[in-house]
Design an enzyme around this catalytic site. Sequence first.
Site, PDB file in Angstrom:
ATOM      1  CE1 TYR A 184      -4.113   2.007   0.517  1.00  0.00           C
ATOM      2  CE2 TYR A 184      -2.595   3.356   1.455  1.00  0.00           C
ATOM      3  CZ  TYR A 184      -3.921   3.178   0.823  1.00  0.00           C
ATOM      4  OH  TYR A 184      -4.737   4.193   0.674  1.00  0.00           O
ATOM      5  CG  PHE A 215      -7.689  18.049 -24.151  1.00  0.00           C
ATOM      6  CD1 PHE A 215      -7.661  17.546 -25.713  1.00  0.00           C
ATOM      7  CD2 PHE A 215      -7.672  17.193 -23.310  1.00  0.00           C
ATOM      8  CE1 PHE A 215      -8.240  16.255 -25.785  1.00  0.00           C
ATOM      9  CE2 PHE A 215      -8.311  15.808 -23.465  1.00  0.00           C
ATOM     10  CZ  PHE A 215      -8.334  15.453 -24.787  1.00  0.00           C
TER      11      PHE A 215
HETATM   12  C1  P70 Z   1      -7.532  11.181 -26.422  1.00  0.00           C
HETATM   13  C2  P70 Z   1      -7.150  11.267 -25.136  1.00  0.00           C
HETATM   14  C3  P70 Z   1      -6.583  12.529 -23.423  1.00  0.00           C
HETATM   15  C4  P70 Z   1      -5.708  13.823 -22.940  1.00  0.00           C
HETATM   16  C5  P70 Z   1      -5.049  14.829 -23.730  1.00  0.00           C
HETATM   17  C6  P70 Z   1      -4.264  15.856 -23.428  1.00  0.00           C
HETATM   18  C7  P70 Z   1      -3.764  16.686 -24.542  1.00  0.00           C
HETATM   19  C8  P70 Z   1      -5.173  15.383 -21.056  1.00  0.00           C
HETATM   20  C9  P70 Z   1      -5.872  14.248 -21.509  1.00  0.00           C
HETATM   21  C10 P70 Z   1      -6.599  13.517 -20.532  1.00  0.00           C
HETATM   22  C11 P70 Z   1      -8.584  10.676 -24.301  1.00  0.00           C
HETATM   23  C12 P70 Z   1      -9.767  11.502 -24.404  1.00  0.00           C
HETATM   24  C13 P70 Z   1      -9.741  12.404 -23.365  1.00  0.00           C
HETATM   25  C14 P70 Z   1     -11.172  13.069 -23.844  1.00  0.00           C
HETATM   26  C15 P70 Z   1     -11.838  13.352 -24.661  1.00  0.00           C
HETATM   27  C16 P70 Z   1     -11.467  12.233 -25.697  1.00  0.00           C
HETATM   28  C17 P70 Z   1     -10.453  11.469 -25.605  1.00  0.00           C
HETATM   29  N1  P70 Z   1      -6.846  12.307 -24.570  1.00  0.00           N
HETATM   30  N2  P70 Z   1      -4.415  16.206 -22.215  1.00  0.00           N
HETATM   31  O1  P70 Z   1      -8.120  10.475 -27.111  1.00  0.00           O
HETATM   32  O2  P70 Z   1      -5.821  12.368 -20.143  1.00  0.00           O
HETATM   33  O3  P70 Z   1      -7.611  10.471 -20.795  1.00  0.00           O
HETATM   34  O4  P70 Z   1      -5.483  10.191 -19.220  1.00  0.00           O
HETATM   35  O5  P70 Z   1      -7.447  11.463 -18.275  1.00  0.00           O
HETATM   36  O6  P70 Z   1      -5.111  14.225 -25.226  1.00  0.00           O
HETATM   37  O7  P70 Z   1      -7.129  12.271 -27.034  1.00  0.00           O
HETATM   38  P1  P70 Z   1      -6.509  10.942 -19.669  1.00  0.00           P
END
Ligand code: P70
Length: 470
Positions: A85, A137
């Site tokens: 843990y 994003f």
């Molecule tokens: C994608 C994925 C995740 C993502 C990212 C950037 C530049 C943060 C994150 C979050 C998954 C996704 C997320 C939202 C909508 C569609 C798809 N992108 N910053 O396919 O990370 O998913 O690990 O929480 O591209 O582009 P996480």
Amino acid sequence: MTNPNPLTMGQQFGRRSWAEPWKIKMVEPLRMISREARERALVEAGYNTFLLRSDDVYIDLLTDSGTSAMSDRQWAGMMLGDEAYAGSRNFYHLEEAVRRHYGFRHVLPTHQGRGAENLISKVAITPGQFVPGNMYFTTTRLHQELAGGQFVDVIVDEAHDPEVVHPFKGNVDITKLGTLIEQVGAGQIAYVSLAGTVNMAGGQPVSMANIRAIRELCDRHGIRIFLDATRLVENAFFIQEREPGFADRPIAEILLEFCSHADGAWMSAKKDNLVNIGGWLAVNDDDLFEELRNLVVVYEGLHTYGGLAGRDMEALAIGIEESVQDDHVRSRIGQVRYLGELLTDWGIPIVQPVGGHAIFLDARRFYPHIPQDEFPAQTLAAELYLDSGIRSMERGIASAGRDAKTGDHNRPRLELTRLTIPRRVYTQAHMDVVAESVKVVFDVRDSTRGLRMTYEPKYLRFFQARFERL
Ligand code: P70
């Protein structure tokens, strides 16, 4: 009839071919269902590719997130999980790998990127503050808004135009950032949120000169810079390729230098870092870390596992090492470009130049007769699935959500369908099949009709929204 003058694809594109720096040890069979079955699956999924079952998908280009193939070394690492843990040895390996390659002093694991986004947003944003960034994003902006911040887009104008060729379309417009600071005052800026590469702009990079300029401006005003490091290794590849003075520098070195201009970073390790699940948050400041380390136990888990199993952290530590190797990145981006070259040659409208992780089809030019309110990019994703079982993702008006004040759709200039390439998973022949399907859908574009949204969730609506054909 035999071809009298056979050419490899590399020769046809006027260059020497590259090949993957690995060979295949294990395979996963693909399934292709009939067109009738795809038609049924699509209706059942409300024309939303997020709602398809993956068993009904042939080539899955929904995302490069968590979909990469791990190496034999990473799988071996999975067997070395220390599932304690507290104080798991795998955490220390992860901490060491992040320090060595990203250069930040303090490291916290998180279950994935948005877990880290939640923590940094809660700690570094005071309600009412502004958060300038190089294009939004989805999850990043939502966490900033939930923490009371207001996102302000300060990316260069070129990023919003899919046809403009610019080597660093992910750059911050220093004048826009400077003007914002003057208008609201430095105290009202939470931090600069800088992503490299920029996902929603088409995987476009930020230059080293740009982060240096941002740093200079921020230093004058005492403003912090936090990186979205999700695809920063790929960003470093573009700096090596395009920015004067970096051609002979290894990607690992460029990455480290880039990070040295920032105060910290959050990471969705499911992309660059070559794991199926995981994330991390890293900062330099001791006091900030103290707060984050306290908050991580509320939302993720103890600070030495943050929602990950020991084996996940081990695979991640090894993935970081593998991800910064020049030959890996060159072949990864080379494959994306190969698909881009085919589509460009065939006159199919895509975002130029081709970015790091995906090909972005320009649905506005693909379907000029479908108004944005009828979801052209969502329509294109549905048509591609129908034609060949290829799964892509909408990155347009559905993804952009609604304006928090007026309640109207946000109407982004970019209306794109993303063909996202997982790392180390598909072959060049798969890319050929994808290109051919896009061409078939393109050839019948005039008779394609748009969609109407029939169900709209409150948060990140694109994930679960449902549509029907008009
Ligand atoms: C994608 C994925 C995740 C993502 C990212 C950037 C530049 C943060 C994150 C979050 C998954 C996704 C997320 C939202 C909508 C569609 C798809 N992108 N910053 O396919 O990370 O998913 O690990 O929480 O591209 O582009 P996480």
